[in-house]
Design an enzyme around this catalytic site. Structure first.
Site, PDB file in Angstrom:
ATOM      1  N   ASN A   9      -8.552  -6.445  -2.747  1.00  0.00           N
ATOM      2  CA  ASN A   9      -9.692  -5.802  -3.610  1.00  0.00           C
ATOM      3  C   ASN A   9      -8.482  -4.917  -4.206  1.00  0.00           C
ATOM      4  O   ASN A   9      -7.936  -3.674  -4.091  1.00  0.00           O
ATOM      5  CB  ASN A   9      -9.279  -4.328  -1.897  1.00  0.00           C
ATOM      6  N   TRP A  10      -8.917  -5.114  -5.973  1.00  0.00           N
ATOM      7  CA  TRP A  10      -7.965  -3.824  -7.132  1.00  0.00           C
ATOM      8  C   TRP A  10      -8.074  -2.296  -7.073  1.00  0.00           C
ATOM      9  O   TRP A  10      -7.427  -2.036  -7.871  1.00  0.00           O
ATOM     10  CB  TRP A  10      -8.330  -4.912  -8.515  1.00  0.00           C
ATOM     11  N   LYS A  11      -9.084  -1.472  -6.755  1.00  0.00           N
ATOM     12  CA  LYS A  11      -9.449  -0.973  -6.753  1.00  0.00           C
ATOM     13  C   LYS A  11      -9.467  -0.298  -8.082  1.00  0.00           C
ATOM     14  O   LYS A  11     -10.404  -1.609  -8.941  1.00  0.00           O
ATOM     15  CB  LYS A  11      -8.415  -0.024  -5.744  1.00  0.00           C
ATOM     16  N   HIS A  95     -15.486   0.672   2.785  1.00  0.00           N
ATOM     17  CA  HIS A  95     -14.240   0.989   2.474  1.00  0.00           C
ATOM     18  C   HIS A  95     -14.158   2.258   2.866  1.00  0.00           C
ATOM     19  O   HIS A  95     -15.008   3.244   2.447  1.00  0.00           O
ATOM     20  CB  HIS A  95     -13.731   0.774   1.362  1.00  0.00           C
ATOM     21  N   GLU A  97     -12.016   4.803   1.761  1.00  0.00           N
ATOM     22  CA  GLU A  97     -12.211   5.944   0.207  1.00  0.00           C
ATOM     23  C   GLU A  97     -13.258   6.160   0.320  1.00  0.00           C
ATOM     24  O   GLU A  97     -13.444   7.182  -0.323  1.00  0.00           O
ATOM     25  CB  GLU A  97     -11.507   5.329  -0.909  1.00  0.00           C
ATOM     26  N   GLU A 167      -9.534  -1.980   9.300  1.00  0.00           N
ATOM     27  CA  GLU A 167      -8.076  -1.053   8.225  1.00  0.00           C
ATOM     28  C   GLU A 167      -7.742   0.374   8.618  1.00  0.00           C
ATOM     29  O   GLU A 167      -8.902   1.357   8.566  1.00  0.00           O
ATOM     30  CB  GLU A 167      -9.156  -1.385   6.808  1.00  0.00           C
ATOM     31  N   GLY A 173      -2.732   2.090   1.622  1.00  0.00           N
ATOM     32  CA  GLY A 173      -1.533   2.262   1.308  1.00  0.00           C
ATOM     33  C   GLY A 173      -0.930   3.328   0.901  1.00  0.00           C
ATOM     34  O   GLY A 173      -0.140   4.196   0.207  1.00  0.00           O
ATOM     35  N   SER A 212      -1.880  -2.232   3.826  1.00  0.00           N
ATOM     36  CA  SER A 212      -0.459  -2.442   3.726  1.00  0.00           C
ATOM     37  C   SER A 212       0.491  -3.796   4.443  1.00  0.00           C
ATOM     38  O   SER A 212       1.173  -4.254   4.165  1.00  0.00           O
ATOM     39  CB  SER A 212       0.475  -0.981   4.140  1.00  0.00           C
ATOM     40  N   GLY A 233      -4.500  -4.860  -0.900  1.00  0.00           N
ATOM     41  CA  GLY A 233      -4.959  -3.430  -1.550  1.00  0.00           C
ATOM     42  C   GLY A 233      -4.449  -3.701  -3.162  1.00  0.00           C
ATOM     43  O   GLY A 233      -4.099  -5.122  -3.772  1.00  0.00           O
ATOM     44  N   GLY A 234      -2.964  -2.881  -2.561  1.00  0.00           N
ATOM     45  CA  GLY A 234      -1.649  -2.717  -3.636  1.00  0.00           C
ATOM     46  C   GLY A 234      -0.597  -4.470  -3.833  1.00  0.00           C
ATOM     47  O   GLY A 234      -1.116  -4.700  -4.422  1.00  0.00           O
TER      48      GLY A 234
HETATM   49  C1  PEP Z   1      -7.636  -1.348   0.579  1.00  0.00           C
HETATM   50  O1  PEP Z   1      -7.601  -0.491  -0.168  1.00  0.00           O
HETATM   51  O2  PEP Z   1      -8.255  -2.532   1.262  1.00  0.00           O
HETATM   52  C2  PEP Z   1      -6.086  -2.303   1.439  1.00  0.00           C
HETATM   53  C3  PEP Z   1      -6.123  -2.577   2.721  1.00  0.00           C
HETATM   54  O3  PEP Z   1      -5.222  -1.238   0.692  1.00  0.00           O
HETATM   55  P1  PEP Z   1      -3.636  -1.090   0.606  1.00  0.00           P
HETATM   56  O4  PEP Z   1      -3.082  -2.917   0.883  1.00  0.00           O
HETATM   57  O5  PEP Z   1      -3.058  -1.148  -0.235  1.00  0.00           O
HETATM   58  O6  PEP Z   1      -2.923  -0.714   2.383  1.00  0.00           O
END
Ligand code: PEP
Length: 250
Positions: A9-11, A95, A97, A167, A173, A212, A233-234
């Site tokens: 997930n590049w956001k 998600h 967010e 999640e 994040g 994470s 994500g990251g």
């Molecule tokens: C996400 O945005 O779905 C996510 C899991 O982010 P991160 O891996 O950065 O925690």
């Protein structure tokens, strides 16, 4: 046997050039990913580039959101049919967010799941508790409520056409990953709850962990019986890290 799935997930990150370089990097190492299905979820505006670059590759792609509506006067929205125009196979719905920052309720998320499914897209349905909810001991109730909204609208069998991503909001994040045991506990709860309604659905549906997950902790998380992959994500923004996670799912 459920096939592992690792979705990036590049956001709202990247640029045309950065995304091209990232996909070049992932493409160079994808041959070492023998088992997992690999997906990247790009910002809408880069989907034409992503589709052109990944055409014919084993990497699938998708979006991070979609409209509840099919077409019309909905300024700024993107419909499922538009995602199909760019050969998206997946779309993230719900998600945390979007739930927290854009006020998406369980009902809206369920509608998005339904719209995606009706279009033939595979919705990746995100569920998970906040830190406050975990500390109050209501994690299972929160996750059950979020899943129930989809079940109420579409029926439990519909979940087998999608993917569930657990999640925990406190892990997204933050660099604070759920321990493999904490994650497995919730994944097992989700599978158990679904099995009570429909054993075949529970057996089929892939449940990803997100929060994470990185190159260092992926293996121990992915070794858990009910963790079928990751939503990343990251760490999905660095080709080598993302590939290491994909290989851990082998
Ligand atoms: C996400 O945005 O779905 C996510 C899991 O982010 P991160 O891996 O950065 O925690």
């Amino acid at each position: 046997m459920r096939r592992p799935l690792v979705a990036g997930n590049w956001k709202m990150n990247g640029s045309r050039a950065a995304i091209k370089a990232l996909l070049d990097g992932i493409g160079q190492g994808i041959g070492s990913v023998t088992r997992a299905e690999v997906v990247v979820c790009a910002p809408y505006i880069y989907l034409p580039d992503v589709a052109a670059q990944l055409a014919g590759s084993p990497i699938a792609w998708g979006a991070q959101n979609l409209s509840t509506e099919a077409s019309g006067a909905f300024t700024g929205e993107i419909a499922a049919s538009m995602l199909l125009d760019f050969q998206c196979r997946y779309v993230i719905v719900g998600h945390s967010e979007r739930r927290a920052l854009y006020g998406e309720s369980d009902a809206v998320v369920a509608k998005k799941f339904a719209v995606a499914r009706a279009a033939g897209l595979v919705p990746i349905l995100c569920v998970g508790e906040t830190l406050d909810e975990r500390e109050r001991g209501v994690t299972e109730q929160v996750v059950a409520r979020q899943l129930q909204a989809v079940i109420d609208l579409e029926g439990v069998a519909a979940l087998a056409d999608g993917v569930i991503a657990y999640e925990p909001v406190w892990a997204i994040g933050t660099g604070k990953t759920a321990s493999p045991e904490q994650a497995q506990e919730v994944h097992a709860f989700i599978r158990r709850s679904l099995a009570a309604a429909d054993a075949a659905v529970a057996d089929k549906v892939q449940i990803l962990y997100g929060g994470s997950m990185n190159a260092a902790n992926a293996e121990s998380l992915l070794a858990q019986a009910d963790i079928d992959g990751g939503l990343i994500g990251g760490a999905s923004l660095k080709a080598e890290d993302f590939l290491t996670i994909c290989r851990a799912a082998n």
